[in-house]
Design an enzyme around this catalytic site. Sequence first.
Site, short mmCIF file in Angstrom:
data_model
loop_
_atom_site.label_atom_id
_atom_site.label_comp_id
_atom_site.label_asym_id
_atom_site.label_seq_id
_atom_site.Cartn_x
_atom_site.Cartn_y
_atom_site.Cartn_z
N LYS A 115 7.67 -9.07 0.58
CA LYS A 115 7.24 -9.17 -0.83
C LYS A 115 7.37 -10.56 -1.43
O LYS A 115 7.35 -10.73 -2.65
CB LYS A 115 7.96 -8.15 -1.74
CG LYS A 115 8.03 -6.75 -1.21
CD LYS A 115 6.76 -6.28 -0.58
CE LYS A 115 5.66 -6.03 -1.58
NZ LYS A 115 4.40 -5.64 -0.85
N PHE A 133 -0.65 -2.13 -3.87
CA PHE A 133 -0.04 -3.22 -3.09
C PHE A 133 -0.09 -4.52 -3.89
O PHE A 133 0.90 -5.25 -3.98
CB PHE A 133 -0.77 -3.39 -1.75
CG PHE A 133 -0.09 -4.38 -0.85
CD1 PHE A 133 0.90 -3.96 0.03
CD2 PHE A 133 -0.40 -5.72 -0.91
CE1 PHE A 133 1.56 -4.88 0.84
CE2 PHE A 133 0.25 -6.65 -0.10
CZ PHE A 133 1.23 -6.21 0.78
N SER A 144 9.68 -6.51 -6.67
CA SER A 144 8.47 -6.22 -5.90
C SER A 144 8.80 -5.30 -4.72
O SER A 144 8.05 -4.37 -4.41
CB SER A 144 7.87 -7.54 -5.40
OG SER A 144 6.66 -7.31 -4.74
N TYR A 164 6.87 -19.16 -3.70
CA TYR A 164 5.89 -18.35 -4.45
C TYR A 164 5.65 -18.96 -5.83
O TYR A 164 4.51 -19.04 -6.29
CB TYR A 164 6.43 -16.93 -4.56
CG TYR A 164 5.55 -15.95 -5.30
CD1 TYR A 164 4.68 -15.12 -4.60
CD2 TYR A 164 5.61 -15.83 -6.69
CE1 TYR A 164 3.88 -14.20 -5.28
CE2 TYR A 164 4.82 -14.92 -7.37
CZ TYR A 164 3.96 -14.11 -6.66
OH TYR A 164 3.17 -13.21 -7.33
N THR A 191 5.63 -12.24 10.47
CA THR A 191 6.89 -11.55 10.72
C THR A 191 7.77 -11.53 9.47
O THR A 191 7.67 -12.44 8.65
CB THR A 191 7.68 -12.20 11.87
OG1 THR A 191 8.80 -11.35 12.17
CG2 THR A 191 8.22 -13.57 11.52
N HIS A 192 8.57 -10.49 9.36
CA HIS A 192 9.61 -10.47 8.33
C HIS A 192 10.99 -10.67 8.95
O HIS A 192 12.00 -10.53 8.27
CB HIS A 192 9.61 -9.13 7.58
CG HIS A 192 8.37 -8.90 6.77
ND1 HIS A 192 7.86 -9.83 5.90
CD2 HIS A 192 7.55 -7.82 6.68
CE1 HIS A 192 6.77 -9.34 5.32
NE2 HIS A 192 6.56 -8.13 5.79
N GLY A 249 5.18 -13.04 -0.80
CA GLY A 249 3.88 -13.71 -0.87
C GLY A 249 3.23 -13.86 0.51
O GLY A 249 2.43 -14.76 0.73
#
Length: 290
Positions: free
Chosen positions: A42, A250, A133, A188, A102-103, A44
């Site tokens: 979340k 989303f 978010s 962001y 990837t996170h 960006g």
Amino acid sequence: ITRFPLIPIRGVPLMSCIAQNWDPIWAFRPDPSDLLIATYPKAGTTWTQEIVDLLIHNGDAEACKRAPTPVRSPFLEIHSPPPIPSGLDLLKTMDPPRVIKTHLPFQLVPPGFWENKCKAIYVARNAKDNLVSYYHFDCMNKTQPEPGPWDGYIHKFMRGELSWGSWYDHVKGYWVEREKRNILYLFYEDMKENPRREVERIMRYLDMSVSDEVISKIVELTSFKNMKENPMANYSCVPAPVFDHSVSPFMRKGEVGDWKNHFTPEQSKMFDEDYEKQMKDANIPFRTLI
Ligand code: A3P
């Protein structure tokens, strides 16, 4: 639809469908030409993916639509329920150079990325907006663990108990490695403040050169309003029951400072005090308002 429980991998809570498939992820060998886009969820991610995609296609939105999959950077979409193939399987069908999302926190990124000197873009978002978010996302994404009540969610975030682990460790992990690994570290809030400047920054990092007109077009196509209407970007390709867009779209709000509409003054104070402790010595220039 399963709300996957979290299982720790080296202390980082990951959805069970990822933790149980950990070995092939860790062993993944990217091509040196592959680009990694890494974020805490979340922050960006999709916005950055869209900018990169348009840069690669010289601002041609139609060319972007001909990409092999609607979820264009599939690396960790491995929790997609069948028949959507796993991210690792999708990657095998795509030719490099690929844009891989990837996170994962820095220490869990497959080492092949750094051994092959792949480029990597990291996007960070201020903790409070990121948390807000993520809360709305966990309400609408039925594969993530139940978010529970808002107040408890804040504490889970502070303790690093959400999927993908601690936000604090995540942003710090990439920050300390950014020079050594040649990671482009974006914010962001900077993208909101001056999207053109940030698109140009990404362009230079990727050793690309596109015309001023194309830059203007990319800035326009990646505005919140346009991305919200773009089926390639708004995740309408993942409908209910997986993403319940009626709970929260989303593309929700896309603003800096929405945390003010969620935190009570007490919650904000408590959060800030803890933040000071967790981010002591980090020196990362986050902004919660612009
Ligand atoms: P909000 O929930 O605050 O609206 P990710 O892609 O990493 O999952 O991040 C999603 C967040 O980025 C959402 O934040 C979404 O609205 C926001 N976002 C996506 N595209 C954006 C854009 N073009 N401009 C501003 N914010 C955007």
